[in-house]
Structures are given as C-alpha cells and as structure tokens.
Design a protein around this motif. Structure first.
Motif, PDB file in Angstrom:
ATOM      1  N   LYS A 171       1.124   0.280 -10.939  1.00  0.00           N
ATOM      2  CA  LYS A 171       0.019   0.001 -10.015  1.00  0.00           C
ATOM      3  C   LYS A 171      -0.651  -1.342 -10.308  1.00  0.00           C
ATOM      4  O   LYS A 171      -1.113  -2.023  -9.396  1.00  0.00           O
TER       5      LYS A 171
ATOM      6  N   ARG B  82       0.838  -1.207   0.000  1.00  0.00           N
ATOM      7  CA  ARG B  82       0.000   0.000   0.000  1.00  0.00           C
ATOM      8  C   ARG B  82       0.875   1.260   0.000  1.00  0.00           C
ATOM      9  O   ARG B  82       0.528   2.278  -0.605  1.00  0.00           O
ATOM     10  N   LYS B  83       1.999   1.173   0.681  1.00  0.00           N
ATOM     11  CA  LYS B  83       2.958   2.279   0.681  1.00  0.00           C
ATOM     12  C   LYS B  83       3.515   2.480  -0.738  1.00  0.00           C
ATOM     13  O   LYS B  83       3.693   3.615  -1.198  1.00  0.00           O
TER      14      LYS B  83
ATOM     15  N   LYS C 111       1.300   4.465  -3.084  1.00  0.00           N
ATOM     16  CA  LYS C 111       1.310   5.921  -2.881  1.00  0.00           C
ATOM     17  C   LYS C 111       2.553   6.579  -3.472  1.00  0.00           C
ATOM     18  O   LYS C 111       2.589   7.795  -3.647  1.00  0.00           O
ATOM     19  N   ASP C 112       3.590   5.778  -3.739  1.00  0.00           N
ATOM     20  CA  ASP C 112       4.856   6.308  -4.258  1.00  0.00           C
ATOM     21  C   ASP C 112       4.672   6.719  -5.718  1.00  0.00           C
ATOM     22  O   ASP C 112       4.269   5.921  -6.560  1.00  0.00           O
ATOM     23  N   GLU C 113       4.970   7.990  -6.037  1.00  0.00           N
ATOM     24  CA  GLU C 113       4.750   8.536  -7.372  1.00  0.00           C
ATOM     25  C   GLU C 113       5.492   7.760  -8.448  1.00  0.00           C
ATOM     26  O   GLU C 113       4.991   7.589  -9.568  1.00  0.00           O
TER      27      GLU C 113
END
Length: 856
Positions: A306, A294-295, A298-300
């Motif tokens: 994804k 999940r982290k 969020k990482d660009e």
C-alpha cells in the motif's frame, strides 16, 4: 536353431560390453569405443551431477535476488558476492564434479602436430567450472577459465558459449574496453552460431548500459526484444527498456511498455511496478491511472504494498496540480510503510521537497531528517539530501530559538492566575491527544488481529513475515514507549551512559505520568526574573539577525530577509545590532530597487548612528571598496597563519596574530584571529590555557557567529573532561589486559553449553563447514573444556585480518544462523589474547573488547 542363434547373440552382446569396458576405460587410445565410453561417462555421471548442482544454485540465487525498482534493473538476477555465499556448497560441488571429470576422462592426442582434446564433454566440463566460478563472483578465475576454453578448443559449440560468458565476465569486472572488443570480434567471427545472436545483442546492451552509454543501450535492447523468444526474459528486458525511456524523458514509449507489461507479465513484481510507474509516465489527465491504483489498493494481495501505491497516487495528483491529495497520499505512504524503510524514506523526501518549495523550511527540515533516517546511505540521492538538510539546520535552529523563547516569554509575562489556567488547559489538551492516540493505536491493533483471524492458520506465524502481526506489535510498542527512533538503547533519552541504577529507573519511568501532563514541564526554563528575560530577548535578537542573513545569502529570499531585519529593528529599538541591521536593509532594498525604502533606512542610519562605520560607508561609497580590499588582505593573512598552525608552528602563529591584530577593525574575521590565537596557545601551554583563552575570545566576540562556534567548542571540552573523569572512575584493570594486535595470527572461538549441545556434533558440523567453505585453508578444529557446564571449540590458524574477518562473518551467517541453542558466545581472538582469556577466564571483558575493536 532359433535357440542357438539367441544364445550366440547374447554371448556376442556380452563380449561387446566386456570389450567396451576393458578397451574403452583407457584414455590412452584414440579409438571409437574409448572416446564414446569416456564421453558418456562424463555426460551421465560427474557432469550431470555437477550441472544439476549448478542449476539448483542458479535457481536459488535468482529466487533470492531482490530487485531495486528505484534503479534500472539488471538483465540477469545473479545476486552478489555476499548473498551468493549460501550457494557455495552447490557451486563448489559443481566445480569439484566437473574438475574430476576433466582429470579422469580427458583424452588429448596429437593430430596434425597439434594437441587435440577428443572427449567431446571436456569443454562442457570446463564451461561448467567457469559458470560456477562466475556465480561465486570469483570473476578473475572465471575469466581465466573461459579464456582457456576459447583458446584451447577449436571445434564444438562450447567455445562460442565461452566467448559469450567471457564478455559477460568482463562486463561484471567493469572492464568495458575488453568486453566491447571481444563482442566486436565475435560479430566478425563467421563461425559464430546464428542461434546465439540474441544473447550477443543482449550482452552488448548490458555493456552499453553498465558503461553509461544509454542511447546505444536502448538501441541494443530494442533489437534484443525482437530476437528473444523466452517470454519471461523478454518482459524483463521490456521493463528495463521502459525504465531507460523514462530516464531519457520519452514518457510515451515508457508508458506504452509499462502498460503492456502490466497486462502480460507473469512475474507479479514486474507487473505491479509497471502499473506503479504509469503514475509518472501516463498520458492524459491521469484519471484512468488513479482508478487503476485505487483498484490495486482494494486487492488483498497488495496489502503490504500500500505504501508504494499511495506514493504512486501522490505522483499522479502531483502531475495534476492537486496539492491537497498529493500531500495526503505522500503522508499515507509514509504511515503505511512498515517493512519498506526505503519507500518510507522516499515519501519523506517528497514531503521535504514540497515544503522546501513553499517555503516552509521548518517542516522541510523535519521531513529531511526523517528521510535520512529511513533511506540507506547507499541511496543515489543520500549525499544531496544530507547537504540540503545541512543548509537548513542553521536556519531551523534560529527559527526554533525565536519560537521557543517567544513562547517562554509569553507564559512568563502572564499573571499567576493566567499562567495556572494556561498550564491546566495545556495539560488537558495533552491528555486528550494521548487518549486519541491510544484509541487510534488500539483500533490499529484490533484491525490487525482481525486480519490475523481471517488469515487463520494459513498466515505466516513469524511477526516480520506477517504485516498484520507487525501492525499489532507496533501498536503495542508505541502505546508503551511512544514513537521511538530505531537505535541502540532506544528506551533512553540520554544515551551517553548506561548504569544499573538507570536501568532500574527506566523500568518504572514509563509507568509514570507523561512529562507534558505535569505542571513542572511548562514551568521549566521560564524566564521569570529580569536577567532571565534579558537573556531570552538577547537570544531572539541574535536569531532575528542570523535569519535575515541566512535567508538572503543561503536561500536568496530577500523578502524573508527583510522581514527578520525589520522585526529586529522594530521590536527591539536601539538594540546593539540596529545599525548593522539597518545597513543590511539598505543593501536589500537596493537590490530590490525599492529606492524610497532604501532612502528611509539610510536617513535613519545617518541620524541615529552618525558615528558608526555604516554611516561612513553611506557617506563615502568608495570606502566600501577600500573595506573589501582590507577584508581580502585580512583573509589572505588569516590563510597564511592557518597554514602555519597546521604545520604546528604554534609560537610563530601567536606572535604573528598579536602583531597583526591592530590592523583589524572588528567583525567576524577579527573573531577568527582570536580563535586561532586561542588554539595556538592551547597547543603550547595545554588544555587549561585553551579553555581560558576560548572564554576570553567568547566574551570579546559575544553576539557573533564566531562566539557561537566557540560556545560549541567549550561545550565539547566540558563533555570530554566529564568523559575522562567517568572513564577513570569506571575503568577496570581487566579491560587493560587485552591488547589490539590484528597483525598476529588469530583463532575463532565458540563457547557453548555442553549440557544442551553435543560436543561431537558441533565439532563434526564445524569441520564439515570448513571443508565446504574453506577447503584450501587447512583449518584445524579442536574441542576444549572450559568449565563444568561449558566447552570450547577453537578453529585455527588465520594469518591476517581479512582471513579471520571473512571466516567470522561466514560462520555466523552460514553455520550458526538458526542454532539458538549454541548461544552467541563466539568471536575471533589474537594468539596473545587467547592465552590471557584462558588464563583469567574473563569472557565478559573480552566480549566487550571484541565489540569495541572488531565489530561496527
């Protein structure tokens, strides 16, 4: 005095230099000056430049190598024969430079009766040639070069390097016997340098891995990781080792290594995929892995990955037994896969497998269909998925028949007022769905455009390199065209023909009201009269029966089999298949040991169908064995007749079938004999006879699987007839002018606009290209006038199909790629067709001929 000494020193230096040049330049003297002169000349001249070209090619190949993390990685990123073509100029430069050094600076002298090379850089030059040939995947020439070094040079370190490269070449040739024999010999060579020990162990591991000896490969890789010092290579080998532990089922060891690589690897792809693989190898309840994934979401920098992260999350939830989150994340994975079709295919496959196990075969079939579209045919599971989906097709076909006919009957049986209300409600629902979909697409587009604004001028400008632009474009496309499959003529629902009238119609079609928002859409195919309703009910009855058979025989699901046989008997009492359906229920209940139910259906058969063959079977169980014996005899006879048919002995087949038919008592096999007879008659008397006899066989066997097959054949014959009629109407005489003859000499032709392209530049560029890529072919290029605005470049000759096909693909990928101004009028053409093309100037006709005969 000091000045005098200085002058004398300078003169002496000049004399030494002059002597070095005069006496050293000859290769005929085995003297200190000669050897050093030629050795230094090779090292800092031709060899240096060639080696730089080789290193550049190797780096580019490694940078462009695409790892498939679904498979166990290769140790080295050596590309492949096709991908490496772009580096041929650098690799050819390396070969030419090294070969020139050998030709000009080799110094061979007889020492103690043996011819010995005294220039210490010649073996280095040969090795460079071998390595460059290896990267060109010219493995036969590479192995010959390494073998020559090994046998010719008795001293120096390069002979040992050549032995290692020779072993690696054998491995890539899949010549594992010679590879393992050579590695064993190297191990026993007492002169083999200890510093190459890590490479030797690594090559042995590669041989074991590629030859299908995983246990030995694991042992060798474990040894290699302890010996190799280069961290980048060490982490890659550790990742491969983790993959092999995972395949073996040793998840603890795999997980430990993935965790290590996830923290310490400098290569982001390795680091990312190590974390992803923790999803299926982790120890414990998986909460830590879920938190990590999940982290990562969020990482660009993981934005375009994804789909893989959602897929990994689904795997973790799957191991936890959380079905809701499992399915949700698989669907998110498929939805977020924009560029990675293979990942989309994996998500669809997982969803297909899930629904197959439920079982929800309709959903499973839909996901398997999508999976087969997305996955490449080279995927290791492609054939298995295809066959699994094939087994579902028949089942799903009948499920859809029941569902569609039931829906149509339901609407048809409504009163006129009820039908109007129902259709209006459906239209309103379709409008709401369309608005919601349009809103979602617009939101995706706005989000994507916002991301583009954040990226600013630093983001990639080309749509396929920019996920945000891609999403925005996809949203626009879906809003206009809907969710279309990627294929030729994707705008068309019927792709059997394409005319100018059809194109004009298409331009306006998408502006009209969607089909499911019109009344006609819901009134279409409604069975409103008695005959139409009878046909609809007949379709349902036949599908109920086939579903009962398929669930039992193909999927071993007796409960569902019973469900459909009971539906047929209860919904349609006294139907034509009631007796056989009850008998199938009798068999199923017997297998399930439901003896009370078995006796009920037995009594119903005996009371309602007393004269049927099924009643006789129940009263005389021995009759079943006799029937099976007859069936075996009939199948044997059918096999014999089919063999005669394949031998084209059609009249004999017709006579034998007619003589044997009295022995048949109906059923599927009897229908097969009718079908065989029809085809034999067709071969003797022509297609009209075939069609006529197929129709008779269809009427005789109506309601059976054979009849369904005959119906498909008849549909095919009608389509073939329509195609022939259309072909005669549309064919042009010019199309017949070109003839396929791939055995004769061929030319390559490029037609270009001479107003925007300088003829001399293209001519010289193509000549240089031929020198770089096809030096040994002695190709000639000439320019010719085509018309006022266009000129032609002709390259010739090519002796065979292999030569002209290779040239066409290489020139397309390496010379014309990116040259938009040259256009796309280029092709190969036989000598005969070349003459016709220049005589008639029918470029459109030939391009069509070329596409049909020379391309896929």
């Amino acid at each position: 005095m000091i000045i005098l000494v200085d002058i004398l020193t300078k003169k002496l230096t000049y004399l030494i230099i002059i002597g070095f040049i005069v006496w050293g330049c000859t290769t005929e003297k085995n003297a200190f000056l000669n050897k050093n002169y030629h050795s230094l000349t090779v090292k800092y001249n031709g060899f240096f430049n060639g080696n730089e070209a080789y290193k550049l090619a190797k780096k580019n190949i490694s940078d462009n190598h695409e790892d498939d993390f679904d498979e166990i990685l290769d140790v080295f990123q050596f590309g492949d024969e096709i991908a490496n073509k772009s580096e041929y100029p650098n690799l050819n430069r390396a070969i030419i430079k090294a070969a020139k050094m050998v030709d000009n600076h080799s110094m061979k002298f007889k020492i103690k009766g043996e011819e010995v090379e005294v220039n210490s850089m010649i073996d280095d030059s040969y090795l460079l040639v071998g390595k460059a040939r290896f990267l060109k995947f010219d493995l036969i020439s590479a192995s010959e070069t390494f073998l020559y070094i090994k046998k010719t040079f008795k001293e120096g370190i390069e002979r040992h390097r050549a032995s290692l490269w020779l072993a690696l070449t054998y491995i890539y040739q899949e010549n594992y016997v010679d590879a393992e024999t050579l590695i064993k010999a190297i191990k026993e060579d007492k002169e083999f340098p200890e510093k190459f020990g890590d490479e030797l162990v690594l090559y042995e591991a590669i041989a074991f891995k590629r030859s299908g000896q995983p246990e030995k490969a694991i042992t060798a890789l474990e040894q290699a990781t302890s010996l190799i010092k280069k961290r980048k290579l060490k982490r890659r080998i550790q990742f491969i080792l983790a993959q092999m532990y995972q395949r073996k089922g040793d998840l603890k060891k795999a997980s430990d290594l993935y965790e290590l690589i996830g923290k310490k690897a400098t290569n982001y792809d390795l680091q990312f995929n190590a974390k992803i693989n923790l999803a299926v190898t982790h120890d414990g309840n998986g909460n830590e892995v879920i938190s990590l994934l999940r982290k990562m979401l969020k990482d660009e920098k993981n934005k375009e990955y994804k789909d893989q992260i959602y897929y990994a999350l689904a795997k973790v939830y799957e191991r936890k037994g959380d079905e809701v989150n499992t399915i949700s994340n698989y669907k998110k994975s498929a939805a977020s896969s924009l560029k990675n079709q293979k990942q989309k295919g994996k998500a669809y496959l997982a969803l297909g497998d899930y629904y197959f196990e439920q079982p929800d075969y309709l959903s499973a079939s839909n996901y398997y269909d999508s999976c087969l579209i997305a996955l490449p045919k080279t995927h290791s599971s492609y054939t298995e998925i295809y066959e699994k989906n094939l087994s579902l097709e028949e089942l799903v076909k009948h499920i859809k028949v029941v569902k569609n006919q039931d829906s149509l009957l339901k609407i048809a049986n409504m009163s006129n007022e009820e039908r109007v209300d129902f259709i209006n409600a459906k239209i309103e629902s379709a409008k709401v769905d369309a608005d919601e979909k349009a809103g979602l697409l617009e939101a995706q587009k706005e989000e994507a455009l916002a991301n583009i604004a954040i990226l600013g001028s630093n983001g990639p400008n080309w749509i396929f390199d920019n996920p945000s632009l891609l999403i925005a474009g996809l949203a626009d496309f879906k809003g206009l065209w809907g969710d279309r499959k990627l294929e030729d003529n994707w705008r068309r629902s019927d792709k059997t023909s394409l005319t100018f009238e059809a194109l004009e119609e298409e331009i306006t079609t998408y502006e009209n009201i969607p089909e499911n928002q019109t009344v006609d859409f819901y009134l279409k195919d409604l069975p409103l009269d008695v005959d139409q309703k009878a046909i609809a009910n007949d379709k349902i009855q036949r599908s109920y029966y086939q579903l009962g058979i398929l669930y039992r025989d193909n999927f071993s699901d007796l409960e569902q089999s019973n469900f459909y046989f009971n539906k047929l008997v209860n919904r349609y009492p006294k139907n034509l298949k009631e007796a056989i359906s009850l008998y199938q229920l009798y068999r199923n209940y017997d297998k399930l040991k439901l003896y009370d139910r078995r006796e009920i259906v037995k009594n119903k058969i005996l009371s309602d169908h007393a004269g049927s063959e099924y009643a006789k079977l129940l009263l005389n169980p021995g009759m079943l064995a006799e029937q099976e014996k007859n069936d075996q005899a009939n199948e044997l006879k059918y096999g014999q007749l089919f063999a005669l048919y394949k031998s084209e002995k059609y009249e004999m087949v017709i006579n034998e079938v007619r003589l044997y038919k009295p022995n048949l008592t109906g059923g599927e096999l009897a229908g097969r004999f009718d079908l065989l007879e029809a085809f034999a008659l067709g071969n003797v008397f022509g297609k009209d006879s075939l069609e006529s006899n197929l129709k008779k066989a269809y009427q005789k066997n109506n309601g059976t699987e054979v009849a369904a097959e005959i119906d498909l054949i008849l549909v095919g014959l009608r389509r073939e007839h329509q195609k022939k009629v259309k072909s005669k109407m549309d064919s042009l005489s010019k199309e017949k002018q070109f003839k396929s003859s791939k055995s004769e000499p061929h030319y390559f032709v490029l037609i270009f606009n001479n107003k925007i392209n300088k003829e001399s530049d293209l001519l010289n560029g193509l000549s240089d290209f031929n020198t770089n890529f096809f030096k040994n072919k002695a190709l000639k290029v000439k320019a010719l006038a085509w018309d006022e605005d266009e000129s032609v470049l002709v390259v010739k000759p090519f002796k065979n199909e292999k030569e002209f096909s290779k040239y066409y693909l290489t020139v397309k990928d390496e010379f014309l790629k990116g040259k938009k101004e040259t256009g796309d009028l280029f092709f190969t053409i036989s000598k005969t067709n070349y003459t016709k093309l220049f005589k008639h100037k029918d470029v459109v006709g030939y391009v069509d001929f070329f596409k049909r005969n020379y391309t896929n």
